[in-house]
Design a protein around this motif. Sequence first.
Motif, mmCIF file in Angstrom:
data_model
loop_
_atom_site.group_PDB
_atom_site.id
_atom_site.type_symbol
_atom_site.label_atom_id
_atom_site.label_comp_id
_atom_site.label_asym_id
_atom_site.label_seq_id
_atom_site.Cartn_x
_atom_site.Cartn_y
_atom_site.Cartn_z
ATOM 1 N N GLY A 299 21.771 -25.402 9.356
ATOM 2 C CA GLY A 299 20.558 -25.887 10.017
ATOM 3 C C GLY A 299 20.125 -24.980 11.159
ATOM 4 N N CYS A 300 21.106 -24.510 11.953
ATOM 5 C CA CYS A 300 20.786 -23.595 13.056
ATOM 6 C C CYS A 300 20.244 -22.270 12.544
ATOM 7 C CB CYS A 300 22.032 -23.354 13.909
ATOM 8 S SG CYS A 300 22.563 -24.790 14.876
ATOM 9 N N LEU A 301 20.654 -21.888 11.336
ATOM 10 C CA LEU A 301 20.169 -20.643 10.747
ATOM 11 C C LEU A 301 18.761 -20.808 10.173
ATOM 12 C CD1 LEU A 301 20.749 -17.700 9.840
ATOM 13 C CD2 LEU A 301 21.712 -18.670 7.737
ATOM 14 N N LEU A 302 18.532 -21.890 9.456
ATOM 15 C CA LEU A 302 17.250 -22.076 8.776
ATOM 16 C C LEU A 302 16.161 -22.641 9.692
ATOM 17 C CD1 LEU A 302 18.367 -23.602 5.336
ATOM 18 C CD2 LEU A 302 17.751 -21.237 5.860
ATOM 19 N N GLY A 303 16.550 -23.437 10.693
ATOM 20 C CA GLY A 303 15.570 -24.104 11.542
ATOM 21 C C GLY A 303 14.570 -23.169 12.211
ATOM 22 N N PRO A 304 15.048 -22.225 13.013
ATOM 23 C CA PRO A 304 14.101 -21.341 13.722
ATOM 24 C C PRO A 304 13.577 -20.182 12.881
ATOM 25 C CG PRO A 304 16.342 -20.847 14.382
ATOM 26 C CD PRO A 304 16.436 -21.994 13.423
ATOM 27 N N SER A 305 13.943 -20.138 11.623
ATOM 28 C CA SER A 305 13.499 -19.028 10.774
ATOM 29 C C SER A 305 12.670 -19.549 9.603
ATOM 30 C CB SER A 305 14.704 -18.221 10.279
ATOM 31 O OG SER A 305 15.630 -19.060 9.599
ATOM 32 N N LEU A 306 13.304 -19.787 8.480
ATOM 33 C CA LEU A 306 12.588 -20.158 7.260
ATOM 34 C C LEU A 306 11.797 -21.451 7.410
ATOM 35 C CD1 LEU A 306 12.019 -19.579 4.275
ATOM 36 C CD2 LEU A 306 14.107 -20.859 3.725
ATOM 37 N N LEU A 307 12.427 -22.481 7.979
ATOM 38 C CA LEU A 307 11.745 -23.770 8.095
ATOM 39 C C LEU A 307 10.568 -23.694 9.065
ATOM 40 C CD1 LEU A 307 14.825 -26.185 8.103
ATOM 41 C CD2 LEU A 307 13.278 -25.635 6.219
ATOM 42 N N PHE A 308 10.753 -22.943 10.154
ATOM 43 C CA PHE A 308 9.650 -22.803 11.105
ATOM 44 C C PHE A 308 8.472 -22.064 10.466
ATOM 45 C CE2 PHE A 308 7.634 -20.029 14.359
ATOM 46 C CZ PHE A 308 6.923 -21.023 15.006
ATOM 47 N N PHE A 309 8.750 -20.997 9.764
ATOM 48 C CA PHE A 309 7.682 -20.246 9.102
ATOM 49 C C PHE A 309 6.979 -21.096 8.030
ATOM 50 C CE2 PHE A 309 10.393 -16.409 10.255
ATOM 51 C CZ PHE A 309 9.621 -16.125 11.388
ATOM 52 N N LEU A 310 7.754 -21.936 7.355
ATOM 53 C CA LEU A 310 7.175 -22.806 6.340
ATOM 54 C C LEU A 310 6.242 -23.825 6.969
ATOM 55 C CD1 LEU A 310 7.102 -23.668 3.373
ATOM 56 C CD2 LEU A 310 9.080 -25.152 3.834
ATOM 57 N N VAL A 311 6.701 -24.457 8.069
ATOM 58 C CA VAL A 311 5.854 -25.432 8.760
ATOM 59 C C VAL A 311 4.614 -24.759 9.340
ATOM 60 C CG1 VAL A 311 5.743 -27.024 10.731
ATOM 61 C CG2 VAL A 311 7.776 -26.977 9.278
ATOM 62 N N HIS A 312 4.818 -23.578 9.910
ATOM 63 C CA HIS A 312 3.683 -22.845 10.493
ATOM 64 C C HIS A 312 2.636 -22.496 9.413
ATOM 65 C CE1 HIS A 312 1.455 -19.470 12.312
ATOM 66 N NE2 HIS A 312 1.761 -20.048 13.473
#
Length: 254
Positions: A237-250
């Motif tokens: 979660g710490c790896l995906l949260g500020p990277s892939l998931l943030f870019f997806l939400v953005h």
Amino acid sequence: MWEIISKDLGNSALITAFAVIGVVMWLSVLFSKYLTFGRIHGSAIAIVIGLFLAWVGGTLTGGQKGIADLTLFSGVGLMGGAMLRDFAIVATAFEVQVVEARKAGLIGAFSLLLGTLLPFTVGACVAWGFGYRDAVSITTIGAGTVTYIVGPVTGAAIGATSDVMALSIAAGLTKAILVMVFTPVSARFLGLDNPRSAMIFGGLAGTVSGVTAGLAATDRRLVPYGALTATFHTGLGCLLGPSLLFFLVHTIVG
């Protein structure tokens, strides 16, 4: 007399913290046994007591560290810090038998991914429902629903405000308490009677504290296996949260 005792306890802050937590756990186990007849695990009751004591400490001192802002209980801040927490998690993982861990296989890895994406999606939708429209806030609250550790880590990385990070922690804590309370109740339905199912459950539930307390109330032998995948879940979660998931939400909300 009280001044002497208070001074001695304050000078041995960490020892005092262990004693206080020991008393809280002892009372929690008694409450669990005699008030709820074992339906609610003592760990869940202890967390509620801890939240109440944190509120009392913050109210009395106006500080930001709960009961640790009181000089007498300053050692609680160290005892509850990341150093001892991570040490306990690593120590628990050493009890895992590799042969049993391998039995989780690909479905164990899949449970980690699903256990990260599903709660994140739910948390992001709740954040949207409560009026948050920026990608940073939605991602932070969604990450908090993964675990209360992933939320602030993600928020700090992408520049979330302190109030949004506090909401993410609250979301993760609520999830942890729910997992603690309902794991023993639903253990038979979920088939939590072997290391493989415990590892899959740990990957899906994610929260280390919730999984370990819930499995401890179900079968203590399953705790290391659930804690193992739950720990990986936090890292993922710490790896995906500020990277892939943030870019997806953005990409979705702009």
